[in-house]
Design an enzyme around this catalytic site. Structure first.
Site, PDB file in Angstrom:
ATOM      1  N   CYS A   1     -61.858  19.837  -0.449  1.00 16.39           N
ATOM      2  CA  CYS A   1     -62.017  20.840   0.589  1.00 16.39           C
ATOM      3  C   CYS A   1     -60.783  21.725   0.638  1.00 16.39           C
ATOM      4  O   CYS A   1     -59.651  21.241   0.535  1.00 16.39           O
ATOM      5  CB  CYS A   1     -62.227  20.172   1.953  1.00 16.39           C
TER       6      CYS A   1
ATOM      7  N   CYS B   1       0.854  -1.193   0.000  1.00 15.61           N
ATOM      8  CA  CYS B   1       0.000   0.000   0.000  1.00 15.61           C
ATOM      9  C   CYS B   1       0.889   1.243   0.000  1.00 15.61           C
ATOM     10  O   CYS B   1       1.156   1.832   1.057  1.00 15.61           O
ATOM     11  CB  CYS B   1      -0.925  -0.009   1.210  1.00 15.61           C
TER      12      CYS B   1
END
Length: 600
Positions: free
Chosen positions: A550, A109
């Site tokens: 409504c 790495c």
């Protein structure tokens, strides 16, 4: 595969070839570039170092460049024959040969400068130009080899890290909870093996959690303080055994066992008999009809940093164990239970590859390491009144910030029109907002313990006196009637009273914080009205009608504004919990779209 002549090399590789011909530190090459399928190029290199700590004095590697992606990928892999076969710190696990290529998995790495070891190398970040990147990678690879030879890949003071899991990975992700106070409990318990109860957390990728641990005799040993999502889930039909080891089970420099036989040797050195463990697991699998599923968990103490004293337990898991199923026929043996047990025990001496599954520590302090430092809030109990668009997002932010006990009270039902601003989704339409929000909160963090009351405040009588269990009363309803109701309650101990409400069209956020045994509701309402008028914001503008039928006015506000004010509101709450000071004010959008604040 074909060898490339010098005149056929891409121009970016020519300087690197010349560099390695003369030698770059311990790395050199006298070979030729090879071209492989998939636009992959490789160059054999030789590394010569003093040798030591298991790292060979001379080893073969391959510098590999994959040009099929942008930017091109650069890595160094060990040679199948001449490369090291052990895994070292800061290296991917060394594995089998890669298809028909002369190298095997296991590149160091070296590409990420943010890694601890990478930071020790110094220098700049990885260059973007391919030639520069190759030179940069070769330099770092040479230094990595020298450090491996000197045993300096891990130094005292480095953050502790786990070895990489070899192989393709198992079918589970297992969460456990181990705090820095739990290690002593494990040591004092005395048990070195036992059983564990697993519960399902997510069906997407078989994510599970260890809800509880039991001793060798089956007695309860420990149950972490999980939230409702995990503590109330049903136990899975999985045979799970655990072993407590004295230390991390590694072979060589930094290699986890790859086969059952290698694991047997590691466990034997720690006083455990893998053959007997597998026989026990096999009997449990066949006795409980768990479809052959079994998990073996290995626990060991680890420090926070290399060189420090052990701080907490960590766990690794082996899954997909090929145990003998009930009534299974074994070639060459009679179909009897003793033969099945013998077959399971023989697995311990085999070269069969282990299947390691990823394990994660879900202890509260580990789950919130990405947060900035803030005061401890996990012991506070909050009652939030109002589970609308503002309240839902404030509650989720608080939950992610570490407040684990947030009870929600709201009698409203979620409608489709709410979805444009609410944190809930389509699956919650028609459900009570408080109940749906609590379900969501209990999925946000593994230690969340939220409850819901699907009634209007203060119609709850679950405690006597009502609501006195809470430390914080948080009003997100936007209703003056709720403030008046809070003011009428005879509180028996001191509370932190907080009210958040958006002005019309979400043009601002009103905030109130006070501490005491009573809320002066009339004063809150008056000061909020004064702040709105001081900014020239009317209390209410023309209402918006939703749908046909409504006439039903709704509150107009854009989701971006609601998210803005919910984030600021959560910050106000967290700040109030830290300072315990009273405050009243309004946040609003000033010139240029910046948020301004006026105290009131």
């Amino acid at each position: 595969m074909r060898s490339l002549e010098a005149d056929a090399l891409p121009p970016a590789l020519l300087p690197v070839t010349e560099l390695l011909t003369g030698g770059a530190g311990p790395v050199s090459s006298g070979g030729r570039w090879q071209e492989w399928r998939g636009r992959t190029l490789s160059l054999p290199v030789t590394v010569q170092v003093p040798g030591g700590h298991g790292f060979p004095a001379e080893s073969g590697w391959h510098l590999v460049v994959e040009t099929s992606s942008f930017p091109a990928k650069v890595a160094v892999f060990p040679d199948v024959v001449l490369g090291p076969r052990d895994t070292y710190p800061h290296q991917n696990p060394v594995g089998d040969a890669v298809e028909d290529k002369p190298w095997r998995d296991g590149h160091p790495c070296i590409a990420e400068s943010s890694l601890v070891w990478g930071e020790r190398l110094g220098g700049t970040d990885e260059p973007s130009d391919l030639t520069d990147r190759l030179v940069w990678a070769i330099d770092r690879f040479g230094k990595w080899c020298e450090a491996a030879s000197n045993g300096r890949l891990h130094l005292p003071g480095d953050h502790f890290e786990m070895p990489p899991l070899p192989g393709a990975g198992g079918s589970m992700l297992i969460g456990f909870s181990e705090s820095d106070t739990d290690l002593g409990r494990w040591i004092s318990a005395g048990d070195r093996s036992g059983g564990a109860a697993l519960v399902e957390v997510s069906k997407q990728k078989s994510v599970v959690a260890v809800r509880s641990w039991s001793g060798q005799d089956g007695s309860s040993l420990h149950a972490p303080q999980w939230g409702d999502r995990i503590s109330e889930a049903s136990t899975m039909d999985v045979a799970c055994r655990w072993l407590r080891l004295a230390s991390l089970p590694i072979m060589g420099a930094w290699q986890l066992p790859r086969t059952y036989n290698e694991l047997r040797v590691c466990l034997q050195n720690d006083g455990h008999d893998l053959g007997e463990i597998l026989r026990t697991l096999g009997r449990q699998v066949r006795r409980t009809e768990v479809r052959g599923r079994a998990v073996l968990m290995l626990g060991f103490p680890v420090p926070e940093r290399f060189g420090d004293a052990d701080a907490r337990m960590h766990w690794l898991a082996i899954t997909d164990i090929p145990l003998t199923k009930k009534n299974a026929k074994i070639d060459g043996f009679r179909n009897t239970e003793p033969n099945r047990e013998r077959h399971d025990g023989n697995l311990a001496h085999s070269g069969r590859r282990l299947t390691w599954s990823k394990c994660e520590n879900w202890a509260p302090d580990q789950m919130r390491t990405r947060m900035r430092e803030q005061p401890a809030v996990d012991d506070l109990k909050v009652l939030m009144i109002g589970a609308g668009s503002l309240g839902s997002q404030v509650a989720e932010t608080l939950a992610r910030s570490g407040i684990t006990q947030i009870d929600v009270q709201d009698r409203d039902i979620l409608s489709a029109g709410n979805l444009c601003r609410h944190s809930l989704d389509l699956t919650d339409i028609g459900r009570n907002k408080a109940e749906s929000l609590v379900d969501r909160l209990n999925r946000v963090q593994p230690d969340m313990r939220s409850r819901a009351a699907s009634s209007a405040f203060p119609e709850r009588v679950q405690s006597d006196p009502p609501y006195d269990e809470y430390d914080v009363i948080l009003d997100c309803s936007g209703e003056n009637s709720v403030l008046r109701a809070i003011g009428r309650i005879d509180w028996h101990r001191e509370k932190i009273f907080i009210s958040l409400s958006m002005t019309w069209a979400a043009e601002g956020l009103l905030t109130w914080v006070s501490n005491g045994t009573a809320l002066a509701a009339a004063e809150v309402i008056h000061r909020f009205s004064t702040l709105i008028e001081s900014l020239g914001q009317p209390v209410q503008r023309a209402a918006v009608m939703e749908g046909i039928g409504c006439w039903h006015p709704v509150f107009p506000a854009n989701p971006a504004d609601v998210q803005l004010w919910s984030g600021i509101g959560a910050r106000v709450i967290l700040s109030a919990l830290a300072s315990r000071s009273d405050a009243c004010g309004i946040h609003y959008l000033g010139d240029g779209g910046c948020v301004d604040y006026r105290a009131g």
